[in-house]
Design an enzyme around this catalytic site. Structure first.
Site, PDB file in Angstrom:
ATOM      1  N   HIS A 100       0.755  -1.392   0.067  1.00 56.20           N
ATOM      2  CA  HIS A 100       0.213   0.035   0.191  1.00 56.20           C
ATOM      3  C   HIS A 100       0.372   1.012  -0.280  1.00 56.20           C
ATOM      4  O   HIS A 100       2.325   1.435   0.039  1.00 56.20           O
ATOM      5  CB  HIS A 100      -0.510   0.140   1.074  1.00 56.20           C
ATOM      6  CG  HIS A 100      -1.892  -0.789   1.307  1.00 56.20           C
ATOM      7  ND1 HIS A 100      -2.530  -2.100   1.629  1.00 56.20           N
ATOM      8  CD2 HIS A 100      -3.843  -0.536   0.677  1.00 56.20           C
ATOM      9  CE1 HIS A 100      -3.197  -2.567   1.177  1.00 56.20           C
ATOM     10  NE2 HIS A 100      -4.047  -2.299   0.487  1.00 56.20           N
ATOM     11  N   LYS A 111      -0.668   4.774   4.643  1.00 61.48           N
ATOM     12  CA  LYS A 111      -1.486   3.820   4.613  1.00 61.48           C
ATOM     13  C   LYS A 111      -0.501   3.917   6.553  1.00 61.48           C
ATOM     14  O   LYS A 111       0.737   2.978   6.654  1.00 61.48           O
ATOM     15  CB  LYS A 111      -1.680   2.816   4.071  1.00 61.48           C
ATOM     16  CG  LYS A 111      -2.094   2.186   4.738  1.00 61.48           C
ATOM     17  CD  LYS A 111      -3.119   1.075   3.993  1.00 61.48           C
ATOM     18  CE  LYS A 111      -4.089  -0.355   4.736  1.00 61.48           C
ATOM     19  NZ  LYS A 111      -4.948   0.370   4.883  1.00 61.48           N
TER      20      LYS A 111
END
Length: 251
Positions: free
Chosen positions: A136, A140
């Site tokens: 990600h 995040k």
């Protein structure tokens, strides 16, 4: 349908665009700097609130929405361990409604169904071990991702030789690696990577001495997540209780 947005980052803005294009009305937008709007008539008029914020804010946002009898669709992760029991009680015993999913993408819903089916097959072939990797963007906060945890729990439920999932390594944006990929035979290890602006990649790999089998979902943008959240809001407006993607997507 009247929709309130809780959280107005990149995801909130994309949800707004899709909701309006599908003929819905955005009646309230709440972000960090206007929390008092939870008390507004505009917010209370919403059929559904769509919430994408942070693990620390999500539960409080649910309570504020429930207090105004507004149903909630939420993609925030990281709150379940501490507040899951209370949210389930509110939905099951007090008539509140929360549609929660770790990922609203239609593609991820299909991927999840494939994951469950493949795990059911692989349960008969113990020579294959299984592990997961999720990638990600650098913004995040939680690792593993909520989607990875959901997929790992599906593996544990469908593989008799696996009892739990465990956090493996985390590769930070600067390349530094922490944690450990070592795991017991009855554990599913989930490794995480944070780099660039990656919307989300989830890979599940079965490996044996003879060969390996890998399935991957690679999100190209946040658009699939945003569309799924609006579809969930449309579903939630007509249903009650604690809902998730298995209610929305019947496969």
């Amino acid at each position: 349908m009247k929709i309130a947005l809780i959280g107005y980052g990149k995801m909130g803005r994309m949800i707004e665009q899709i909701a309006v294009a599908r003929g819905h009305q955005i009646v309230s937008i709440i972000d960090i700097d206007n929390q008092q709007d939870f008390e507004s008539d505009a917010f209370a008029s919403a059929d559904v609130a769509i919430e994408f914020t942070s693990p620390t804010a999500a539960y409080g946002n649910y309570l504020k929405a429930f207090a105004k009898n507004v149903k909630v669709v939420s993609g925030s992760t990281g709150w379940m361990a501490e507040h899951g029991d209370e949210v389930r009680r509110l939905c099951n015993e007090e008539g509140k409604t929360l549609f929660w999913a770790s990922n609203f993408s239609i593609g991820v819903a299909i991927f999840s169904a494939v994951n469950r089916y493949l795990a059911h097959i692989m349960d008969g072939f113990p020579q294959y071990d299984v592990e997961m990797e999720e990638v990600h963007h650098v913004h995040k906060l939680d690792a593993p991702s909520g989607t990875a945890i959901t997929l790992a729990e599906e593996l544990v439920s469908n593989l008799g030789r696996k009892d739990k999932w465990v956090k493996g390594t985390l590769q930070a944006p600067d390349g530094e690696v922490s944690g450990c990929a070592d795991h017991a035979a009855d554990e599913v290890v989930v490794n995480s990577i944070r780099r660039g602006e990656v919307p989300g990649i989830h890979s599940i790999r079965y490996d044996s001495e003879a060969d390996s089998i890998t399935i991957t979902h690679d999100a190209h943008s946040r658009k699939g997540f945003a569309l799924g959240a609006v579809l969930a809001a449309e579903y939630t407006a007509e249903h009650t209780g604690l809902l998730t993607t298995t209610d929305l997507f019947k496969f």
